[in-house]
Design a protein around this motif. Structure first.
Motif, PDB file in Angstrom:
ATOM      1  N   ILE B  49       0.689  -1.247  -0.028  1.00  0.00           N
ATOM      2  CA  ILE B  49       0.014  -0.018   0.141  1.00  0.00           C
ATOM      3  C   ILE B  49       0.967   1.292   0.072  1.00  0.00           C
ATOM      4  CG2 ILE B  49      -1.544   1.414   1.362  1.00  0.00           C
ATOM      5  CD1 ILE B  49      -2.831  -1.509   2.278  1.00  0.00           C
ATOM      6  N   VAL B  50       1.865   1.214   0.859  1.00  0.00           N
ATOM      7  CA  VAL B  50       2.745   2.448   0.995  1.00  0.00           C
ATOM      8  C   VAL B  50       3.466   2.818  -0.287  1.00  0.00           C
ATOM      9  CG1 VAL B  50       4.444   3.505   2.291  1.00  0.00           C
ATOM     10  CG2 VAL B  50       2.643   2.290   3.578  1.00  0.00           C
ATOM     11  N   GLY B  72     -16.309   5.632   6.777  1.00  0.00           N
ATOM     12  CA  GLY B  72     -15.983   4.758   5.435  1.00  0.00           C
ATOM     13  C   GLY B  72     -14.793   5.287   4.969  1.00  0.00           C
ATOM     14  N   GLY B  73     -14.230   4.867   3.738  1.00  0.00           N
ATOM     15  CA  GLY B  73     -13.010   5.421   3.247  1.00  0.00           C
ATOM     16  C   GLY B  73     -13.135   6.543   2.430  1.00  0.00           C
ATOM     17  N   SER B 194      -4.741   7.596  -7.146  1.00  0.00           N
ATOM     18  CA  SER B 194      -5.177   8.230  -6.108  1.00  0.00           C
ATOM     19  C   SER B 194      -6.110   7.141  -4.906  1.00  0.00           C
ATOM     20  CB  SER B 194      -5.668   9.458  -6.230  1.00  0.00           C
ATOM     21  OG  SER B 194      -7.020   9.090  -6.454  1.00  0.00           O
ATOM     22  N   PRO B 195      -6.205   7.745  -3.612  1.00  0.00           N
ATOM     23  CA  PRO B 195      -7.128   6.515  -3.048  1.00  0.00           C
ATOM     24  C   PRO B 195      -8.498   6.790  -3.567  1.00  0.00           C
ATOM     25  CG  PRO B 195      -5.896   8.397  -1.488  1.00  0.00           C
ATOM     26  CD  PRO B 195      -5.470   8.502  -3.157  1.00  0.00           C
ATOM     27  N   PHE B 196      -8.687   7.797  -4.296  1.00  0.00           N
ATOM     28  CA  PHE B 196     -10.220   7.784  -4.690  1.00  0.00           C
ATOM     29  C   PHE B 196     -10.587   6.869  -5.864  1.00  0.00           C
ATOM     30  CE2 PHE B 196     -10.396  12.953  -4.397  1.00  0.00           C
ATOM     31  CZ  PHE B 196     -10.853  12.917  -3.143  1.00  0.00           C
ATOM     32  N   GLU B 197      -9.681   6.271  -6.646  1.00  0.00           N
ATOM     33  CA  GLU B 197      -9.913   5.229  -7.482  1.00  0.00           C
ATOM     34  C   GLU B 197      -9.803   4.040  -7.082  1.00  0.00           C
ATOM     35  OE1 GLU B 197      -7.415   5.554 -11.055  1.00  0.00           O
ATOM     36  OE2 GLU B 197      -6.993   7.694 -10.458  1.00  0.00           O
ATOM     37  N   GLY B 198      -8.920   3.931  -5.694  1.00  0.00           N
ATOM     38  CA  GLY B 198      -8.489   2.428  -5.425  1.00  0.00           C
ATOM     39  C   GLY B 198      -7.257   2.219  -5.918  1.00  0.00           C
ATOM     40  N   PHE B 199      -6.687   1.165  -5.513  1.00  0.00           N
ATOM     41  CA  PHE B 199      -5.448   0.863  -5.930  1.00  0.00           C
ATOM     42  C   PHE B 199      -5.174  -0.357  -6.848  1.00  0.00           C
ATOM     43  CE2 PHE B 199      -4.320   3.567  -2.437  1.00  0.00           C
ATOM     44  CZ  PHE B 199      -3.463   4.402  -2.903  1.00  0.00           C
ATOM     45  N   GLU B 200      -6.381  -1.001  -7.153  1.00  0.00           N
ATOM     46  CA  GLU B 200      -6.284  -2.251  -7.876  1.00  0.00           C
ATOM     47  C   GLU B 200      -6.040  -1.688  -9.290  1.00  0.00           C
ATOM     48  OE1 GLU B 200      -9.236  -0.868  -6.901  1.00  0.00           O
ATOM     49  OE2 GLU B 200     -10.467  -0.616  -8.416  1.00  0.00           O
ATOM     50  N   ALA B 201      -5.572  -2.708 -10.117  1.00  0.00           N
ATOM     51  CA  ALA B 201      -5.407  -2.645 -11.574  1.00  0.00           C
ATOM     52  C   ALA B 201      -6.404  -2.673 -12.313  1.00  0.00           C
ATOM     53  CB  ALA B 201      -4.227  -3.661 -12.057  1.00  0.00           C
ATOM     54  N   LEU B 317      -4.507   6.065   4.101  1.00  0.00           N
ATOM     55  CA  LEU B 317      -4.430   4.694   4.260  1.00  0.00           C
ATOM     56  C   LEU B 317      -4.133   4.404   5.685  1.00  0.00           C
ATOM     57  CD1 LEU B 317      -1.621   4.517   1.288  1.00  0.00           C
ATOM     58  CD2 LEU B 317      -4.209   3.358   1.597  1.00  0.00           C
ATOM     59  N   GLN B 318      -3.703   5.211   6.498  1.00  0.00           N
ATOM     60  CA  GLN B 318      -3.691   5.279   7.946  1.00  0.00           C
ATOM     61  C   GLN B 318      -4.774   4.324   8.295  1.00  0.00           C
ATOM     62  OE1 GLN B 318      -0.901   5.838   9.455  1.00  0.00           O
ATOM     63  NE2 GLN B 318      -1.526   4.505  10.883  1.00  0.00           N
ATOM     64  N   GLN B 319      -6.184   4.791   8.004  1.00  0.00           N
ATOM     65  CA  GLN B 319      -7.096   4.066   8.411  1.00  0.00           C
ATOM     66  C   GLN B 319      -6.938   2.294   8.259  1.00  0.00           C
ATOM     67  OE1 GLN B 319     -10.363   6.167   6.614  1.00  0.00           O
ATOM     68  NE2 GLN B 319     -10.152   8.012   7.568  1.00  0.00           N
TER      69      GLN B 319
END
Lengths: 254, 453
Positions: B49-50, B72-73, B194-201, B317-319
């Motif tokens: 994640i980091v 929530g996120g 960005s975290p808005f999108e999520g990090f999945e491919a 991401l801390q959450q």
């Protein structure tokens, strides 16, 4: 008898001397296992101790073997009074001056013959190589040079007792204490082991054999007869191995 | 007797009871393996994640307006309140480098040449610097106001003939509108930026908010109505305006363009001048202050029901990491219980062993073993059991962690300090569980022991 040096016969020294030794156990009421015993065991001598059950043989052996301390009196082993020693000092004295041979052999079951013989020196802090070399020499002397890597289970009774004898001798002890050394052996093997005792005695080892079998005791130079915690009489046999007049209910199988 | 000799002799005893020793260590193995496996997985997950946060991303602050009680996120309960004009004003603030909106476009399909592929999400309208230059494999960032797009490799590769810089693609928006875009850049990664999108491919197309979002917002009537009409999540394109939009395509587009400053965004990105914590905090404060002031368009909606949230990637991401830590602590707790049970097992078997070997203890004492020698032997045995259990458990745990990380496709991180800790725990467990049995062995009276059958 007095302190060491008084009545010496061989090598001009005393291995063990007991002076008015008493040992009392408190089992509800006091039981006097030993009741005033005076005894001197010269270096290089071969002594047998005989007596019926409950006569104090075991107690005497425990005292001479530095396993126990007397209630009263002095037990001097190799110049040190056992009664005045701490538990730790007594253990050190025992390890370096007394060799044990037991009726049930008492070998470590998972250790090989060589390791069993080397065990006492392990606790003396002797190096591994030196230990093994010494153990191998002794095993060869007791005729087990080809059995050094066998564990006790793979050895016959006689062979086990010979390993035990080698172990008893490994630290060059001031005396070897044998408690019914042939009690678990058949007659043929018994003779072999006793012959070996004789050999080591001839080579200068001080032997004390506790037994209630006359013919075993007769291998010694003298027999100490114990009864009810006291020395009943001391029987001098002259040179070791020559039988004297039979007495004390000895077996006559041989 | 030295330590090596004790260990050698103890090892012999352990090998004398192979099955018993193996079963005894099993408790320790399971406990240690559980800890190591989950710590490895957790560390790998964290690194994964980091690792996704590039240093440049660290100066981005992601903001959205939501009910303060919403849990929530990122984007949970977000409502479109920040207008284009607000963003311009924020960008004008001294503490802020850039500010732009973020809005997913509800699309249906993307076509290149004659070929059309279905794509329901992953079309993202945003500011040019959202796609950072260092993440571009080729080409350049799109320009605001131009009909340009940046694709990620997955999006470019979903056509039979790979789309490359200079090609034209057509995006069919939900409702049938079509918008063309010239491909000006390809990113180097399929993961979210960005975290808005999520990090999945997944396949993603990045386009400028103006004209694409402004058009759509205008078509949906969002420009004027604000948050009232939408459900709050990403369903920007739905609503009553769709049919009308189809009919008066050109008209609406023109109007939207004219009113571009009124389009409301459900999410905004504010760039601080640097990743420095003070700069980030200053930018955040400036943006919030402005949005809550009466000067902003957003302020009319903000209040008790809606509040702005601004967080960096790391904070968001801390959450997640907090949840992860909690889970990890939970598992470590269970493992600790397993270790306790394991050490009781060792203590128990050592007590049995001491009784069983009373005679051996007597022999050793008769031939000159001191109390401390006997103590050392039995303690060494317990410690060996503990350490062997710890080593096996560590190996098993690392293997399990490796398999898990490989399965979820994470970068593998071996938490080496935990390996050292596991061995230390093994030693400790051995000592604690062996101490009492060893002490009992040491104080055995040789006379009784030799008589013991």
């Amino acid at each position: 008898m007095t302190r060491p040096g008084a009545e010496t016969e061989v090598n001009g020294a005393t291995a063990v001397s007991l002076e008015d030794v008493r040992k009392t156990y408190q089992l509800g009421e006091p039981v006097h296992a030993l009741d005033g015993v005076d005894l001197e065991i010269p270096r290089g001598s071969y002594t047998a101790i005989m007596g019926p059950s409950g006569s104090g043989k075991s107690t005497l052996m425990n005292l001479v073997g530095c396993l126990d301390t007397p209630t009263e009196g002095a037990v001097v082993v190799d110049g040190s009074n056992v009664a005045t020693l701490s538990d730790r000092e007594r253990t050190t004295l025992r390890g370096s001056t007394v060799g044990f041979v037991f009726q049930t052999f008492n070998l470590m079951p998972r250790l090989t013959a060589l390791e069993n013989v080397a065990l006492p020196q392990l606790f003396q802090g002797v190096g591994r190589d030196e230990r093994r070399e010494r153990a191998r020499d002794l095993l060869e002397r007791v005729g087990l040079g080809d059995r050094i890597d066998h564990v006790p289970n793979e050895l016959s009774g006689g062979q086990r007792q010979r390993v035990a004898l080698a172990r008893a001798l490994v630290n060059d002890p001031a005396l070897v204490l044998a408690d019914e050394p042939t009690g678990n052996l058949d007659t043929g093997t018994e003779a072999e082991v006793l012959d070996l005792f004789g050999e080591f005695h001839d080579a200068g080892t001080t032997l004390v054999v506790v037994t209630h079998e006359r013919h075993v005791a007769e291998r010694a130079e003298r027999i100490i007869h114990l009864l009810d915690g006291k020395i009943e009489r001391i029987e001098e046999l002259g040179s070791a191995g020559e039988p004297d007049e039979p007495a004390d209910g000895g077996r006559e199988e041989r | 007797m030295n330590l090596l000799e004790s260990l050698r002799l103890s090892w012999r005893s352990i090998r004398g009871h192979k099955l018993r020793s193996a079963l005894t260590t099993l408790g320790i193995v399971i406990g240690i393996a559980a800890v190591i496996a989950f710590v490895t997985l957790g560390a790998s997950l964290q690194a994964g994640i980091v690792g996704d946060i590039s240093p440049d991303d660290q100066r981005n602050i992601y903001g959205w307006a939501a009910d303060p009680d919403t849990e929530g996120g990122p984007l949970a309960g977000a409502q479109p309140v920040v207008s284009g004009d607000d963003l311009e004003s924020i960008e004008g603030l001294e503490a802020v480098d850039a500010a732009y909106g973020y809005a997913p476009i509800q699309s249906q399909a993307v076509s290149s040449g004659d070929e059309q592929v279905a794509q329901g999400d992953g079309v993202i309208a945003t500011g040019p610097s959202y796609v950072r230059e260092d993440t571009l494999r080729e080409g350049r960032q799109f320009e605001p106001g131009e009909r340009e797009a940046v694709l990620n490799p997955a999006a470019a590769g979903q056509f039979e003939e790979n789309v490359s810089v200079g090609d034209e693609i057509t995006i069919t928006i939900l409702g049938g509108q079509q918008a063309t875009a010239e491909v000006v850049g390809i990113t180097d990664s399929n993961e979210g930026l960005s975290p808005f999108e999520g990090f999945e491919a997944s396949p993603r197309i990045y386009v400028p908010t103006d004209p694409y979002y402004v058009e759509q917002a205008g078509a949906a009537g969002l420009g004027d109505e604000g948050p009232g009409g939408t459900g709050g999540s990403e369903d920007v394109g739905d609503g009553a305006g769709e049919d009308a939009a189809e009919a008066d395509d050109a008209d609406q587009a023109a109007q939207a363009q004219a009113d571009g400053g009124d389009a409301r965004f459900i999410a905004v990105v504010v760039e601080a001048p640097s990743a420095d914590e003070d700069d980030v905090d200053a930018a955040r404060e400036a943006a919030v202050d402005y949005l809550e002031s009466d000067d902003s368009d957003a302020s009319e909606f903000l209040g008790e029901e809606l509040a702005m949230t601004f967080q960096t990637s790391a904070e968001l991401l801390q959450q997640l990491e907090d949840v992860l830590d909690l889970l990890q602590n939970f598992i470590v707790g269970i493992a600790a219980i397993s270790l306790l049970v394991g050490s009781i097992g060792i203590a128990n078997i050592m007590l049995v062993s001491v009784t069983e070997r009373t005679r051996e203890i007597g022999i050793m004492k008769a031939v000159g073993a001191q109390n401390r020698d006997v103590l050392g032997l039995f303690l060494a045995e317990a410690v060996i059991l503990g350490v062997v259990g710890a080593v096996l458990g560590t190996a098993l745990g690392l293997a399990a962690g490796y398999l898990g990380a490989w399965y979820i496709d994470l970068p593998l991180v071996y938490p080496l300090e935990y390996v050292a800790l596991a061995i230390a725990v093994g030693v400790l467990v051995g000592i604690l569980s062996g101490l009492y049995p060893a002490w009992r062995a040491a104080r055995t009276d040789p006379i009784d022991a030799l008589r013991y059958e």
